[in-house]
Each structure stands twice: as C-alpha cells, then as structure tokens.
Write an enzyme that holds these catalytic residues in place. Structure first.
Site, short mmCIF file in Angstrom:
data_model
loop_
_atom_site.label_atom_id
_atom_site.label_comp_id
_atom_site.label_asym_id
_atom_site.label_seq_id
_atom_site.Cartn_x
_atom_site.Cartn_y
_atom_site.Cartn_z
N GLY A 161 -44.15 -86.61 6.15
CA GLY A 161 -45.39 -86.52 6.63
C GLY A 161 -45.96 -85.71 5.03
O GLY A 161 -45.16 -85.12 4.58
N ARG A 162 -47.17 -85.16 5.70
CA ARG A 162 -47.80 -84.31 4.15
C ARG A 162 -47.38 -83.07 4.61
O ARG A 162 -46.54 -81.90 4.22
CB ARG A 162 -49.45 -84.01 4.16
N GLY A 176 -47.24 -78.49 16.29
CA GLY A 176 -48.22 -78.25 15.70
C GLY A 176 -49.80 -79.02 15.64
O GLY A 176 -50.97 -79.39 15.49
N HIS A 213 -65.21 -75.27 3.87
CA HIS A 213 -63.90 -75.95 3.55
C HIS A 213 -64.98 -77.39 2.18
O HIS A 213 -65.43 -77.11 2.17
CB HIS A 213 -63.69 -77.37 4.43
N LYS A 261 -64.61 -82.39 3.39
CA LYS A 261 -64.26 -82.23 5.59
C LYS A 261 -64.90 -83.24 6.48
O LYS A 261 -66.26 -83.36 5.86
CB LYS A 261 -64.07 -80.95 5.59
N THR A 304 -61.57 -74.08 13.78
CA THR A 304 -60.90 -72.38 13.23
C THR A 304 -61.62 -71.76 14.04
O THR A 304 -61.68 -71.34 14.06
CB THR A 304 -60.26 -72.62 11.82
P1 NAD Z 1 -49.45 -87.09 8.56
O1 NAD Z 1 -49.68 -88.27 8.22
O2 NAD Z 1 -49.17 -86.51 7.09
O3 NAD Z 1 -48.04 -87.03 9.33
C1 NAD Z 1 -47.53 -87.12 10.06
C2 NAD Z 1 -45.92 -88.06 9.87
O4 NAD Z 1 -45.57 -89.04 11.07
C3 NAD Z 1 -45.98 -89.47 9.29
O5 NAD Z 1 -45.35 -89.82 7.98
C4 NAD Z 1 -45.57 -90.46 10.19
O6 NAD Z 1 -44.77 -92.00 9.57
C5 NAD Z 1 -45.12 -89.34 11.41
N1 NAD Z 1 -44.80 -90.52 12.64
C6 NAD Z 1 -45.82 -91.05 13.47
N2 NAD Z 1 -44.27 -91.80 14.02
C7 NAD Z 1 -43.41 -91.11 14.27
C8 NAD Z 1 -42.70 -90.48 15.18
N3 NAD Z 1 -43.05 -92.19 16.28
N4 NAD Z 1 -41.78 -90.47 14.75
C9 NAD Z 1 -41.36 -89.15 13.94
N5 NAD Z 1 -42.16 -89.63 12.79
C10 NAD Z 1 -43.18 -90.19 12.97
O7 NAD Z 1 -50.26 -86.06 9.32
P2 NAD Z 1 -49.88 -84.09 8.66
O8 NAD Z 1 -51.18 -83.77 7.62
O9 NAD Z 1 -48.32 -83.59 8.15
O10 NAD Z 1 -50.75 -83.72 9.40
C11 NAD Z 1 -50.10 -83.99 11.43
C12 NAD Z 1 -50.27 -83.94 12.31
O11 NAD Z 1 -50.49 -82.12 12.03
C13 NAD Z 1 -51.49 -83.28 12.63
O12 NAD Z 1 -52.27 -83.59 13.95
C14 NAD Z 1 -52.69 -82.69 12.31
O13 NAD Z 1 -53.59 -81.94 12.69
C15 NAD Z 1 -51.60 -81.55 12.34
N6 NAD Z 1 -51.31 -80.26 11.21
C16 NAD Z 1 -50.95 -78.97 12.49
C17 NAD Z 1 -51.49 -77.49 11.31
C18 NAD Z 1 -51.53 -76.61 12.21
O14 NAD Z 1 -51.37 -75.83 11.88
N7 NAD Z 1 -50.70 -76.55 13.71
C19 NAD Z 1 -51.68 -77.66 10.03
C20 NAD Z 1 -51.44 -79.51 9.41
C21 NAD Z 1 -51.41 -79.72 9.88
#
Ligand code: NAD
Length: 271
Positions: free
Chosen positions: A14-15, A101, A158, A162, A169
């Site tokens: 994921g990202r 997160g 932003h 968005k 936040t």
């Molecule tokens: P993303 O979709 O790019 O990544 C999520 C990843 O999780 C994907 O690669 C997906 O295939 C994987 N995934 C799904 N099911 C899975 C499983 N059963 N086992 C293993 N991997 C699995 O999303 P993202 O942009 O990386 O964001 C992910 C989460 O983090 C979101 O909820 C986003 O809002 C949150 N986020 C939080 C913060 C923070 O500061 N807390 C910052 C950025 C993003």
C-alpha cells in the site's frame, strides 16, 4: 544486530506500507523482519524493499499474517478496519506490539482493539504525525489558558482532489480547542459561513476551508481578540511524517506493558 527491534509491515504494498518500508531503512534501532499483503495481491512473493524502491530488503511479502506476526517484536498496520482488528488479535496472541494508523474505525473496531490491548501494547492514532499531535496539544493548552474573548478560527488547505471538508485533522483541532475551553464542538462549531451571517457569536469555533493544487495539508488555528492574535500553524510537505511517527511509536513500545496507547503517550504529552 541482536538488540534491533524486529518490525513487520502488513499491507506492505500500500501507499503507507511502502512508505513504512522506506522509513525502516532510514531509522536506527529497527529492522524489517516481515511483510504481508492480501492473499490475492500481485505483490505476494515480491521483495518488500524492491517494491518500495529501495533495493532488495531480503524480506518476501507473504500472505500469512499469523506466521509473520509471531516472528516480530512489533507490527505496523495501515490497512482497513476489519483487517486491522484481525491483525490486532494475532498480535495479542503473539504478544507483539501493534501500531495502528488505519482510519475509519467504528465503535466495534475500537472495542476489539481494547480487548487486544489487554495482552499487548496497542498504539492507535488516526493521525501519526508528531507535529500534528503536538499542535493538537498546544491548541488545547492555549484554549484552556484564554477565555472566550479570544475568537477561535481554524483554517485548512488541501489539494484539489480532497473530497471532504473540513478535514478530519481540522475537526480534531476544533475538538482540542473545545476540550480546552470546556465546551462541546457540536454546539460551538461553525463549519462554514456565507451570505448575511450576522455578527460573530461569542464562543463560536469557526472553520474555513481552502482547496487547490497539490497542498498535502496546512492547518492554522487562530486565537483573535481586540489588540492581538495568536496563530498556531502546521504544514505537511510529505506523507513520510506519518511513517516517521509510526516508527517512533513502534520503538517506544519496546518493553512496554500491554495497554491501549495514543500518540500523546508516545510523545509524553500530558493534556
Ligand atoms: P492503500 O490502499 O494504499 O493501502 C492499504 C493496503 O492494505 C493495500 O495494499 C491493501 O492491499 C492492503 N491490505 C488489504 N487487506 C489486507 C490484508 N488482509 N492483509 C494485508 N494487507 C491488506 O491505503 P493507504 O493510503 O496506505 O492508507 C491505509 C490506511 O491508513 C487508510 O485507513 C488511511 O486512511 C490510513 N492513513 C492513516 C494515517 C495516519 O497518520 N494515521 C496516514 C495516512 C493514511
């Protein structure tokens, strides 16, 4: 090295997963020891470092979180709520810390995290940025110190893509200001203004939203009264701040007792 903390990344393709793999490579005291993805992901079998663009890490992305989590000291999870809850249960069984997160958690998810936190350290923060968490604490402290002769206004900007406003936040900052002032944001908050609004009511907590370009996230909380204005601002220029905060939280869990912790605990912020 033997005393390095072994970290596992779930959702490693994921990202944020890729950002975390890169961040581990730049952080002392820890090593990437495992990575997983959805069992049907194209990333299964690929090297987590190669996928993240930092060269071979020697860690293949797997599809079995139980086996991976059993072999690490801490797991970092930025995936999706139902998946995260499952990982938290596995971390509790293995006695590994989990840093979460993932956003969009409902009350049932949080309840599951509380159960897992009886057996392992669980750090959960919808915003992992050290700077944003510090800003929240400062806003609460300033709002507690000043009375409502100071008007509180929150301005955020932003990027043009968005879809929600004000940002989560900005609302969090509003809740921090309201908590400091001892009021409820649902009653004191004014999320937008237009037209003939009349004079500003005393005690209101106002919001203004700007959208444009590629701005990752700017937030300013303004306390304005007759004769002076205090402004507290945070500007994000990269998403690595979330990964850096998550790594800091992971290292902080070393030797920590089971429990549900926030970034305030990690940063030693008392509110
Ligand atoms: P993303 O979709 O790019 O990544 C999520 C990843 O999780 C994907 O690669 C997906 O295939 C994987 N995934 C799904 N099911 C899975 C499983 N059963 N086992 C293993 N991997 C699995 O999303 P993202 O942009 O990386 O964001 C992910 C989460 O983090 C979101 O909820 C986003 O809002 C949150 N986020 C939080 C913060 C923070 O500061 N807390 C910052 C950025 C993003």
């Amino acid at each position: 090295m033997a005393d390095e903390m072994k970290i596992g990344i779930v959702g490693a393709a994921g990202r944020m997963g890729q950002m975390l793999v890169r961040q581990i490579g730049e952080t002392d005291g820890c090593v990437l020891a495992g990575a997983t993805e959805r069992p049907d992901s194209d990333a299964i079998g690929k090297d987590a470092g190669t996928l993240a663009g930092i060269g071979t890490a020697g860690v293949a992305i797997g599809g079995d979180p139980a086996a991976m989590i059993a072999g690490v000291d801490a797991v970092i999870d930025f995936t999706a709520p139902d998946v995260t809850v499952h990982h938290a249960d596995l971390a509790a069984q293995a006695g590994a810390a989990i840093i979460i997160g993932t956003t969009g958690m409902g009350p049932d998810h949080v309840e599951s995290l509380e159960r897992a936190a009886r057996h392992a350290p669980v750090v959960f923060a919808p915003n992992m940025s050290v700077g944003v968490n510090l800003l929240m604490a400062l806003v609460e402290q300033v709002a507690r110190t000043l009375d409502d002769s100071y008007d509180i206004e929150i301005v955020e900007m932003h990027h043009r893509h968005k879809v929600d406003a004000p940002s989560g936040t900005a609302l969090g900052l509003g809740r921090a200001a309201a908590a400091g002032r001892g009021v409820d944001l649902d009653e004191a908050g004014r999320l937008s203004r237009e037209g003939h609004t009349g004079a500003r009511p005393r005690g209101e907590i106002g919001f203004a939203t700007l959208r444009g370009g590629d701005v990752i996230g700017d937030h300013t909380v303004c306390f304005a009264t007759e004769g002076e204005r205090i402004e507290l601002t945070h500007k994000a220029s990269g998403r690595q701040i979330y990964a850096a905060g998550a790594l800091r939280a992971a290292l902080w869990t070393k030797g920590r007792a089971p429990g549900l912790y926030s970034m305030n605990d990690v940063l030693g912020i008392e509110v």
